[in-house]
Write a protein that holds these residues in place. Structure first.
Motif, PDB file in Angstrom:
ATOM      1  N   PRO A 171       0.810  -1.230   0.000  1.00  0.00           N
ATOM      2  CA  PRO A 171       0.000   0.000   0.000  1.00  0.00           C
ATOM      3  C   PRO A 171       0.839   1.275   0.000  1.00  0.00           C
ATOM      4  O   PRO A 171       0.492   2.241  -0.692  1.00  0.00           O
ATOM      5  N   ALA A 172       1.918   1.294   0.770  1.00  0.00           N
ATOM      6  CA  ALA A 172       2.755   2.500   0.821  1.00  0.00           C
ATOM      7  C   ALA A 172       3.352   2.817  -0.541  1.00  0.00           C
ATOM      8  O   ALA A 172       3.360   3.981  -0.979  1.00  0.00           O
ATOM      9  N   ILE A 173       3.821   1.785  -1.236  1.00  0.00           N
ATOM     10  CA  ILE A 173       4.390   1.995  -2.571  1.00  0.00           C
ATOM     11  C   ILE A 173       3.302   2.449  -3.543  1.00  0.00           C
ATOM     12  O   ILE A 173       3.502   3.386  -4.329  1.00  0.00           O
ATOM     13  N   ALA A 174       2.132   1.815  -3.481  1.00  0.00           N
ATOM     14  CA  ALA A 174       1.047   2.130  -4.415  1.00  0.00           C
ATOM     15  C   ALA A 174       0.556   3.560  -4.234  1.00  0.00           C
ATOM     16  O   ALA A 174       0.409   4.316  -5.214  1.00  0.00           O
ATOM     17  N   PHE A 175       0.293   3.962  -2.990  1.00  0.00           N
ATOM     18  CA  PHE A 175      -0.241   5.308  -2.760  1.00  0.00           C
ATOM     19  C   PHE A 175       0.822   6.385  -2.979  1.00  0.00           C
ATOM     20  O   PHE A 175       0.491   7.497  -3.391  1.00  0.00           O
ATOM     21  N   SER A 176       2.074   6.073  -2.734  1.00  0.00           N
ATOM     22  CA  SER A 176       3.145   7.031  -3.027  1.00  0.00           C
ATOM     23  C   SER A 176       3.260   7.245  -4.528  1.00  0.00           C
ATOM     24  O   SER A 176       3.416   8.384  -5.001  1.00  0.00           O
ATOM     25  N   ALA A 177       3.180   6.157  -5.299  1.00  0.00           N
ATOM     26  CA  ALA A 177       3.245   6.261  -6.762  1.00  0.00           C
ATOM     27  C   ALA A 177       2.047   7.020  -7.307  1.00  0.00           C
ATOM     28  O   ALA A 177       2.173   7.833  -8.242  1.00  0.00           O
ATOM     29  N   LEU A 178       0.880   6.788  -6.719  1.00  0.00           N
ATOM     30  CA  LEU A 178      -0.332   7.478  -7.178  1.00  0.00           C
ATOM     31  C   LEU A 178      -0.226   8.972  -6.927  1.00  0.00           C
ATOM     32  O   LEU A 178      -0.614   9.792  -7.782  1.00  0.00           O
ATOM     33  N   HIS A 179       0.311   9.344  -5.771  1.00  0.00           N
ATOM     34  CA  HIS A 179       0.487  10.767  -5.489  1.00  0.00           C
ATOM     35  C   HIS A 179       1.455  11.410  -6.481  1.00  0.00           C
ATOM     36  O   HIS A 179       1.209  12.506  -6.994  1.00  0.00           O
ATOM     37  N   SER A 180       2.551  10.732  -6.767  1.00  0.00           N
ATOM     38  CA  SER A 180       3.526  11.271  -7.726  1.00  0.00           C
ATOM     39  C   SER A 180       2.890  11.456  -9.097  1.00  0.00           C
ATOM     40  O   SER A 180       3.092  12.481  -9.755  1.00  0.00           O
ATOM     41  N   ALA A 181       2.114  10.472  -9.530  1.00  0.00           N
ATOM     42  CA  ALA A 181       1.451  10.564 -10.832  1.00  0.00           C
ATOM     43  C   ALA A 181       0.440  11.703 -10.844  1.00  0.00           C
ATOM     44  O   ALA A 181       0.348  12.476 -11.812  1.00  0.00           O
ATOM     45  N   GLY A 182      -0.342  11.830  -9.774  1.00  0.00           N
ATOM     46  CA  GLY A 182      -1.329  12.903  -9.699  1.00  0.00           C
ATOM     47  C   GLY A 182      -0.697  14.276  -9.672  1.00  0.00           C
ATOM     48  O   GLY A 182      -1.209  15.221 -10.278  1.00  0.00           O
ATOM     49  N   ASP A 183       0.426  14.395  -8.985  1.00  0.00           N
ATOM     50  CA  ASP A 183       1.126  15.674  -8.922  1.00  0.00           C
ATOM     51  C   ASP A 183       1.646  16.070 -10.298  1.00  0.00           C
ATOM     52  O   ASP A 183       1.527  17.227 -10.720  1.00  0.00           O
ATOM     53  N   ARG A 184       2.227  15.097 -11.020  1.00  0.00           N
ATOM     54  CA  ARG A 184       2.732  15.386 -12.373  1.00  0.00           C
ATOM     55  C   ARG A 184       1.594  15.758 -13.324  1.00  0.00           C
ATOM     56  O   ARG A 184       1.781  16.588 -14.224  1.00  0.00           O
ATOM     57  N   ALA A 185       0.431  15.177 -13.113  1.00  0.00           N
ATOM     58  CA  ALA A 185      -0.705  15.424 -14.009  1.00  0.00           C
ATOM     59  C   ALA A 185      -1.584  16.577 -13.532  1.00  0.00           C
ATOM     60  O   ALA A 185      -2.666  16.800 -14.090  1.00  0.00           O
ATOM     61  N   ASP A 186      -1.109  17.331 -12.513  1.00  0.00           N
ATOM     62  CA  ASP A 186      -1.879  18.458 -11.959  1.00  0.00           C
ATOM     63  C   ASP A 186      -3.289  18.046 -11.552  1.00  0.00           C
ATOM     64  O   ASP A 186      -4.257  18.804 -11.733  1.00  0.00           O
ATOM     65  N   GLY A 187      -3.418  16.857 -11.009  1.00  0.00           N
ATOM     66  CA  GLY A 187      -4.707  16.429 -10.468  1.00  0.00           C
ATOM     67  C   GLY A 187      -5.711  15.986 -11.500  1.00  0.00           C
ATOM     68  O   GLY A 187      -6.893  15.840 -11.196  1.00  0.00           O
ATOM     69  N   TRP A 188      -5.262  15.738 -12.751  1.00  0.00           N
ATOM     70  CA  TRP A 188      -6.145  15.243 -13.818  1.00  0.00           C
ATOM     71  C   TRP A 188      -7.400  16.105 -13.963  1.00  0.00           C
ATOM     72  O   TRP A 188      -8.524  15.698 -13.680  1.00  0.00           O
ATOM     73  N   ILE A 189      -7.184  17.300 -14.429  1.00  0.00           N
ATOM     74  CA  ILE A 189      -8.256  18.289 -14.517  1.00  0.00           C
ATOM     75  C   ILE A 189      -9.405  17.851 -15.435  1.00  0.00           C
ATOM     76  O   ILE A 189     -10.560  18.244 -15.250  1.00  0.00           O
ATOM     77  N   LYS A 190      -9.107  17.002 -16.402  1.00  0.00           N
ATOM     78  CA  LYS A 190     -10.135  16.602 -17.366  1.00  0.00           C
ATOM     79  C   LYS A 190     -11.218  15.738 -16.741  1.00  0.00           C
ATOM     80  O   LYS A 190     -12.221  15.435 -17.395  1.00  0.00           O
ATOM     81  N   ARG A 191     -11.027  15.344 -15.488  1.00  0.00           N
ATOM     82  CA  ARG A 191     -12.076  14.581 -14.812  1.00  0.00           C
ATOM     83  C   ARG A 191     -13.386  15.337 -14.768  1.00  0.00           C
ATOM     84  O   ARG A 191     -14.459  14.748 -14.676  1.00  0.00           O
TER      85      ARG A 191
END
Length: 697
Positions: free
Chosen positions: A389-409
């Motif tokens: 879980p720590a690896i998964a949620f850390s990776a998800l945060h990094s991806a979300g930060d790079r994508a500026d929170g996926w505004i197209k949602r």
């Protein structure tokens, strides 16, 4: 909060009947080293604690300090975990690995379910920046460090920005895990080298020392102490004291036990009905509450007093049985309601309580109770419930930060509004909000850097949020502006703010130091203009402005001091050869205005569908402030006054939108987009005051 559900290592019972009873979750003991027996009163006390927390977070006035339920949970946890270890150690059966395996399967499945479900909800509703912040909180929750994260991410526990964070409540679970790391190691060492009577003395000394440390931390960092493990460990240690003294030979009579139990229960309920500040907490109140809780859980009171019968009420015991799951799920429900800006009507609050109870029951019976029986090996458990879980949620945060929170949602409406707001942000503005400098930081220069004319912009966060307006006007006039500010500070000489912001019953000395540094710069640097930007009404309507800590305080005296300080500041500016400029405030955001506007994006609707107002009636100007500006102008005829309301408000109505974008980023501050737009509108409607001043000169 306490997360033990009466699960302690116990001595074998001949018949095994205790383990088979419906509520016989072996959580408490008669005394250290003796076989365990289920105590319904402790589950009932958990029920009281979680109900206090739920009612407090629901915003009901019945228990304005219901957050003390967490203190109760900590004491219970300290008592139970200490008893678990002492009992097992006395039988020679304690295993550190098995302790952590049991804890992990007891706690983590429900937490991980919470993280997954809230991730789904947040991905639907949370705006890009808020979503990235949420992902970051998930990362730190999975790392068992969310208390440290929220300490840095918020200005305090009971603050507006904290109220919309779905995982804020996991700070207490992080404290629990940090306790689980420290306690077994410490107890193992103490029991190995100390006789039982010396062990008691050692635990008492540790508890008293931790109380002193907590009081020091609360005084030094009043806005951060609430989340701090080192400020909370005494609460768990008070529970440990109740555990190590459980086998004392001296016994209380039923009358004495009942009197102590009723007194302790009364103290807890009474404290919840009082208003206790969450800044500089935990403090004296917390110590009293924790001692009262320790009396309720100690065997001599809890097993023979009347309080035990009261707390063993079946309905209360049931709530206590599901308290961990109920605690986990109640906060995201109310946080999302708050994030959507929904008014907490009786119907909405009924939905909050109903949803919290339903989710808590479902979590307990479907996740918490079945999975606590799983017993994989230590390595597999650690990898499955912590590492992955720590690896998964850390990776998800990094991806979300790079994508500026996926505004197209959010579809087309959001992709029009949110990128425009983000594109207008001034990234270097924040580093310049935090004190005076010598002006050498190029990030804090706006307007036309290197221009012959120079200005200083000083003040509080209102001067900072008007960067865009000042930048637009100064570029047009060919002025280089050094911008400095300090949040919540009256940037005028000699005065202090007392009992202000986080500085309770004390002087806000950083404000005084910043104002002193600003005026030294003014005297030394001989600017062409000095611009003072403040949230004037906030200071004018307070009794906080003083010359010294012993001054009498009232609104009238505060205003006299504020006026004297302003006139002195203008005199210092005039003597330096600069032209003084006063930057007035915008109107405060009407309650719920931004909630409605942003709700249109979150719910994929329109302003019309949500019935959002786009303007409000212009409020009357504070008459004392109007007179203050007139007196200042009379004393310094060359004084310039810039009022953003001149372009925000026309014909008695004040805009909430400019070009379809919201003006406000929070209740008082405007967005960088609005600030720049106001600068352009001011040039069109009023001309450039700096150019007018140059012509008159």
């Amino acid at each position: 909060m306490s997360t033990d559900q009466n699960l302690i290592l116990k001595a074998p019972t001949p018949s095994g009947e205790q383990a088979d009873k419906p509520h016989a979750n072996p959580d408490t003991v008669k005394s250290a080293g003796q076989p365990t027996s289920y105590r319904a009163d402790i589950d009932g006390l958990r029920g009281v604690a979680v109900l206090l927390v739920l009612i407090y977070h629901g915003g009901l006035s019945l228990f304005p300090s219901g957050f003390i339920g967490v203190d109760i949970f900590f004491v219970i946890s300290g008592y139970l975990t200490t008893t678990i270890i002492l009992n097992a150690a006395s039988r020679g059966e304690f295993s550190l690995k098995q302790f952590y395996v049991r804890r992990l399967w007891r706690l983590q499945p429900a937490i991980l379910t919470l993280l997954i479900v809230t991730l789904g909800v947040a991905s639907l509703l949370y705006l890009p920046k808020d979503f990235v912040d949420f992902l970051k909180s998930e990362k730190y929750t999975s790392l068992l460090l969310s208390n440290q994260f929220f300490s840095k991410a918020t200005d305090g526990y009971a603050t507006p920005e904290a109220a919309t964070l779905p995982l804020l409540h996991t700070w207490s679970l992080a404290v629990e895990w940090q306790w689980y790391i420290v306690l077994p190691l410490g107890l193992t060492a103490l029991t190995r080298y100390l006789a039982p009577h010396r062990l008691k003395i050692a635990v008492v000394i540790l508890t008293i020392s931790s109380i002193a440390m907590a009081l020091l931390i609360a005084k030094a960092t009043p806005d951060k102490s609430y989340y701090a493990f080192l400020a909370r460990i005494f609460e768990l240690l008070i529970g440990s004291c109740a555990a190590v003294f459980a086998n004392d030979r001296q016994r209380l009579s039923r009358f004495s036990a009942s009197a102590l139990g009723l007194l302790a229960l009364g103290v807890v309920i009474y404290a919840a009905t009082r208003y206790i500040p969450t800044t500089a907490y935990p403090g004296i109140y917390a110590i009293v509450i924790c001692v009262a809780t320790a009396l309720l859980v100690c065997a001599q009171v809890g097993q023979s007093g009347i309080s035990s019968q009261l707390l063993s009420w079946p309905a209360l015991v049931f709530v206590g049985t599901i308290s961990y799951s109920l605690y986990l799920w109640h906060w995201p429900v109310i946080a999302i309601i708050t994030y959507l800006g929904l008014e907490k009507t009786p119907a909405v609050l009924a939905g909050y309580f109903s949803a919290s109870l339903a989710l808590g029951i479902a979590s307990y019976y479907l996740i918490e109770k079945p999975l606590r029986r799983v017993r994989l090996g230590f390595g597999k458990t650690l990898i499955l419930l912590l590492v992955i879980p720590a690896i998964a949620f850390s990776a998800l945060h990094s991806a979300g930060d790079r994508a500026d929170g996926w505004i197209k949602r959010f579809g087309s409406a959001a992709t029009d509004i949110l990128p425009r707001l983000k594109a207008s942000e001034i990234p270097q503005r924040e580093p310049c909000l935090g004190g005076a400098t010598d002006g050498s930081d190029s990030r804090c220069v706006l307007g036309l850097p290197g221009a012959g004319k120079r200005a200083l912009l000083m003040g509080d966060s209102y001067s900072n949020h008007f960067w865009g307006l000042v930048d637009t006007l100064s570029k047009d006039a060919g002025i280089s502006v050094t911008a400095q500010g300090y949040p919540g500070c009256l940037a005028l000489p000699d005065v202090y703010l007392y009992d202000w912001w986080k500085y309770k019953h004390a002087l806000y000395k950083k404000c005084h130091a910043a104002a002193t540094a600003y005026h030294q710069q003014i005297a030394q640097n001989h600017y062409d203009y000095v611009i003072i930007g403040l949230t004037w009404d906030t200071y004018a309507d307070s009794s906080a402005v003083v010359w010294s800590i012993d001054d009498p305080r009232s609104e009238a005296l505060s205003r006299e001091r504020m006026k004297a300080a302003l006139l002195k500041s203008l005199e210092i500016i005039a003597q330096s050869g600069a032209t003084p400029v006063l930057l007035k405030s915008n109107i405060v955001m009407p309650e719920g205005a931004n909630d409605c506007l942003y709700r249109t994006i979150k719910l994929r609707s329109t302003i019309q569908e949500q019935h959002c107002a786009t303007s409000v009636a212009q409020p009357e100007e504070n008459p004392w402030l109007a007179q203050l500006f007139m007196d200042a102008k009379q004393a310094h005829p060359n004084l310039l006054v810039i009022d953003p309301k001149d372009v925000q408000c026309t014909d008695g109505q004040c805009k909430l939108l400019i070009d379809g974008l919201p003006i406000y980023r929070d209740i008082g501050h405007i967005t960088d987009f609005a600030s720049k737009a106001m600068g352009r509108l001011y040039l069109q409607a009023k001309g450039n005051p700096f150019k007018s001043a140059s012509i008159s000169d």
